[in-house]
Scaffold this motif. Structure first.
Motif, PDB file in Angstrom:
ATOM      1  N   SER A  85       0.901   7.730  -9.204  1.00  0.00           N
ATOM      2  CA  SER A  85       0.276   6.801  -8.247  1.00  0.00           C
ATOM      3  C   SER A  85       1.337   6.000  -7.491  1.00  0.00           C
ATOM      4  O   SER A  85       1.241   4.775  -7.359  1.00  0.00           O
ATOM      5  CB  SER A  85      -0.675   5.842  -8.974  1.00  0.00           C
ATOM      6  N   LEU A  86       2.336   6.693  -6.998  1.00  0.00           N
ATOM      7  CA  LEU A  86       3.439   6.025  -6.323  1.00  0.00           C
ATOM      8  C   LEU A  86       2.980   5.342  -5.044  1.00  0.00           C
ATOM      9  O   LEU A  86       2.066   5.823  -4.351  1.00  0.00           O
ATOM     10  CB  LEU A  86       4.548   7.024  -6.023  1.00  0.00           C
ATOM     11  N   LYS A  87       3.634   4.218  -4.755  1.00  0.00           N
ATOM     12  CA  LYS A  87       3.311   3.404  -3.583  1.00  0.00           C
ATOM     13  C   LYS A  87       4.572   3.260  -2.724  1.00  0.00           C
ATOM     14  O   LYS A  87       5.690   3.364  -3.254  1.00  0.00           O
ATOM     15  CB  LYS A  87       2.857   2.012  -4.028  1.00  0.00           C
ATOM     16  N   PRO A  88       4.411   2.978  -1.450  1.00  0.00           N
ATOM     17  CA  PRO A  88       5.602   2.777  -0.599  1.00  0.00           C
ATOM     18  C   PRO A  88       6.540   1.703  -1.150  1.00  0.00           C
ATOM     19  O   PRO A  88       7.763   1.835  -0.991  1.00  0.00           O
ATOM     20  CB  PRO A  88       4.996   2.370   0.740  1.00  0.00           C
ATOM     21  N   GLU A  89       5.999   0.705  -1.792  1.00  0.00           N
ATOM     22  CA  GLU A  89       6.854  -0.359  -2.346  1.00  0.00           C
ATOM     23  C   GLU A  89       7.665   0.084  -3.561  1.00  0.00           C
ATOM     24  O   GLU A  89       8.520  -0.660  -4.044  1.00  0.00           O
ATOM     25  CB  GLU A  89       6.036  -1.608  -2.697  1.00  0.00           C
ATOM     26  N   ASP A  90       7.434   1.288  -4.054  1.00  0.00           N
ATOM     27  CA  ASP A  90       8.258   1.858  -5.124  1.00  0.00           C
ATOM     28  C   ASP A  90       9.532   2.496  -4.572  1.00  0.00           C
ATOM     29  O   ASP A  90      10.391   2.925  -5.351  1.00  0.00           O
ATOM     30  CB  ASP A  90       7.470   2.912  -5.908  1.00  0.00           C
ATOM     31  N   THR A  91       9.647   2.571  -3.264  1.00  0.00           N
ATOM     32  CA  THR A  91      10.831   3.170  -2.649  1.00  0.00           C
ATOM     33  C   THR A  91      12.084   2.382  -3.018  1.00  0.00           C
ATOM     34  O   THR A  91      12.157   1.170  -2.826  1.00  0.00           O
ATOM     35  CB  THR A  91      10.675   3.204  -1.115  1.00  0.00           C
ATOM     36  N   ALA A  92      13.059   3.087  -3.590  1.00  0.00           N
ATOM     37  CA  ALA A  92      14.295   2.448  -4.055  1.00  0.00           C
ATOM     38  C   ALA A  92      15.220   3.513  -4.617  1.00  0.00           C
ATOM     39  O   ALA A  92      14.826   4.675  -4.784  1.00  0.00           O
ATOM     40  CB  ALA A  92      13.991   1.416  -5.144  1.00  0.00           C
ATOM     41  N   VAL A  93      16.440   3.113  -4.910  1.00  0.00           N
ATOM     42  CA  VAL A  93      17.330   3.939  -5.726  1.00  0.00           C
ATOM     43  C   VAL A  93      17.046   3.569  -7.184  1.00  0.00           C
ATOM     44  O   VAL A  93      17.049   2.384  -7.539  1.00  0.00           O
ATOM     45  CB  VAL A  93      18.804   3.687  -5.387  1.00  0.00           C
ATOM     46  N   ALA A 112      25.178  -1.214 -21.105  1.00  0.00           N
ATOM     47  CA  ALA A 112      26.618  -0.998 -21.068  1.00  0.00           C
ATOM     48  C   ALA A 112      27.035   0.163 -20.170  1.00  0.00           C
ATOM     49  O   ALA A 112      28.174   0.206 -19.718  1.00  0.00           O
ATOM     50  CB  ALA A 112      27.122  -0.744 -22.487  1.00  0.00           C
ATOM     51  N   TYR A 113      26.127   1.107 -19.960  1.00  0.00           N
ATOM     52  CA  TYR A 113      26.464   2.289 -19.168  1.00  0.00           C
ATOM     53  C   TYR A 113      25.379   2.512 -18.126  1.00  0.00           C
ATOM     54  O   TYR A 113      24.185   2.353 -18.413  1.00  0.00           O
ATOM     55  CB  TYR A 113      26.574   3.531 -20.063  1.00  0.00           C
ATOM     56  N   TRP A 114      25.818   2.916 -16.933  1.00  0.00           N
ATOM     57  CA  TRP A 114      24.899   3.105 -15.808  1.00  0.00           C
ATOM     58  C   TRP A 114      25.140   4.438 -15.128  1.00  0.00           C
ATOM     59  O   TRP A 114      26.281   4.903 -15.032  1.00  0.00           O
ATOM     60  CB  TRP A 114      25.105   1.987 -14.776  1.00  0.00           C
ATOM     61  N   GLY A 115      24.053   5.044 -14.653  1.00  0.00           N
ATOM     62  CA  GLY A 115      24.175   6.222 -13.828  1.00  0.00           C
ATOM     63  C   GLY A 115      24.428   5.853 -12.376  1.00  0.00           C
ATOM     64  O   GLY A 115      24.477   4.664 -12.025  1.00  0.00           O
ATOM     65  N   GLN A 116      24.565   6.874 -11.544  1.00  0.00           N
ATOM     66  CA  GLN A 116      24.860   6.668 -10.131  1.00  0.00           C
ATOM     67  C   GLN A 116      23.607   6.441  -9.293  1.00  0.00           C
ATOM     68  O   GLN A 116      23.715   5.988  -8.154  1.00  0.00           O
ATOM     69  CB  GLN A 116      25.605   7.886  -9.574  1.00  0.00           C
ATOM     70  N   GLY A 117      22.462   6.747  -9.841  1.00  0.00           N
ATOM     71  CA  GLY A 117      21.208   6.503  -9.150  1.00  0.00           C
ATOM     72  C   GLY A 117      20.656   7.731  -8.452  1.00  0.00           C
ATOM     73  O   GLY A 117      21.395   8.641  -8.082  1.00  0.00           O
ATOM     74  N   THR A 118      19.332   7.740  -8.281  1.00  0.00           N
ATOM     75  CA  THR A 118      18.651   8.788  -7.541  1.00  0.00           C
ATOM     76  C   THR A 118      17.639   8.136  -6.601  1.00  0.00           C
ATOM     77  O   THR A 118      16.930   7.204  -6.999  1.00  0.00           O
ATOM     78  CB  THR A 118      17.979   9.805  -8.484  1.00  0.00           C
ATOM     79  N   GLN A 119      17.579   8.617  -5.370  1.00  0.00           N
ATOM     80  CA  GLN A 119      16.720   8.000  -4.367  1.00  0.00           C
ATOM     81  C   GLN A 119      15.279   8.467  -4.523  1.00  0.00           C
ATOM     82  O   GLN A 119      15.003   9.666  -4.622  1.00  0.00           O
ATOM     83  CB  GLN A 119      17.218   8.362  -2.962  1.00  0.00           C
ATOM     84  N   VAL A 120      14.373   7.516  -4.515  1.00  0.00           N
ATOM     85  CA  VAL A 120      12.939   7.800  -4.478  1.00  0.00           C
ATOM     86  C   VAL A 120      12.378   7.152  -3.214  1.00  0.00           C
ATOM     87  O   VAL A 120      12.549   5.956  -2.998  1.00  0.00           O
ATOM     88  CB  VAL A 120      12.224   7.229  -5.721  1.00  0.00           C
ATOM     89  N   THR A 121      11.736   7.965  -2.394  1.00  0.00           N
ATOM     90  CA  THR A 121      11.139   7.473  -1.156  1.00  0.00           C
ATOM     91  C   THR A 121       9.667   7.850  -1.145  1.00  0.00           C
ATOM     92  O   THR A 121       9.327   9.030  -1.289  1.00  0.00           O
ATOM     93  CB  THR A 121      11.836   8.064   0.070  1.00  0.00           C
ATOM     94  N   VAL A 122       8.810   6.856  -0.969  1.00  0.00           N
ATOM     95  CA  VAL A 122       7.365   7.074  -0.934  1.00  0.00           C
ATOM     96  C   VAL A 122       6.886   6.757   0.474  1.00  0.00           C
ATOM     97  O   VAL A 122       7.017   5.626   0.953  1.00  0.00           O
ATOM     98  CB  VAL A 122       6.640   6.196  -1.959  1.00  0.00           C
ATOM     99  N   SER A 123       6.336   7.770   1.124  1.00  0.00           N
ATOM    100  CA  SER A 123       5.873   7.582   2.505  1.00  0.00           C
ATOM    101  C   SER A 123       4.397   7.204   2.521  1.00  0.00           C
ATOM    102  O   SER A 123       3.615   7.664   1.699  1.00  0.00           O
ATOM    103  CB  SER A 123       6.102   8.860   3.302  1.00  0.00           C
TER     104      SER A 123
END
Length: 124
Positions: A85-93, A112-123
Motif C-alpha cells: 500500500s505504498l504512498k507518494p509520501e513513502d518516496t525516499a532513499v 553501527a553499520y549502514w548500507g548505501q541506500g536504495t531509491q524507492v519512488t512512488v508515483s
C-alpha cells in the motif's frame, strides 16, 4: 570489510508493493538488531522499522505501521522490508543498518553499520 547492500528499490505506482533486501558481507547479522531508515530530499533521515536479533521483536514508525513488515533470515545473513500500500509520501532513499547490539533499536545513533541506500519512488 563489513558491508551492507540494499536492493529491491524502484518505481511503483500509488498502492503498489516492493520488497527491499539487505544482504551483509564481512559482518554476521545474526547477533545484531537491524533497522530500516529512509531519507527524502531535503529531509532528515528517519526511522522506519527495526527487528531484534532473532526476529522475536519488531517495531515500526506510525507512518508505516500496518503497511510495512520487517523480517530477517539469519542463515542467509539478510534482512527484508516488505512494503505494501505504498504512498507518494513513502518516496525516499531507504537504508538498512546493523545495530551495535541485539535489540530492536529505534534510534539512529544505535546503529553501527549502514548500507548505501536504495531509491524507492512512488508515483501518484
Amino acid at each position: 570489510q563489513e558491508r551492507l547492500v540494499e536492493s529491491g528499490g524502484g518505481l511503483v505506482q500509488d498502492g503498489g508493493s516492493l520488497r527491499l533486501s539487505c544482504a551483509a558481507s564481512g559482518l554476521s547479522l545474526g547477533i545484531r538488531g537491524m533497522g530500516w531508515f529512509r531519507q527524502a530530499p531535503g529531509k532528515e533521515r528517519e526511522y522506519v522499522a527495526s527487528i531484534n536479533w532473532d526476529g522475536g521483536s519488531t517495531n515500526y514508525a506510525d507512518s508505516v505501521k500496518g503497511r510495512f513488515t520487517i523480517s530477517r533470515d539469519n542463515p542467509k545473513n539478510t534482512v527484508y522490508l516488505q512494503m505494501n500500500s505504498l504512498k507518494p509520501e513513502d518516496t525516499a532513499v531507504y537504508y538498512c543498518a546493523a545495530g551495535s547490539g541485539g535489540y530492536s533499536y529505534l534510534s539512529l545513533s544505535r546503529y553501527a553499520y549502514w548500507g548505501q541506500g536504495t531509491q524507492v519512488t512512488v508515483s501518484s
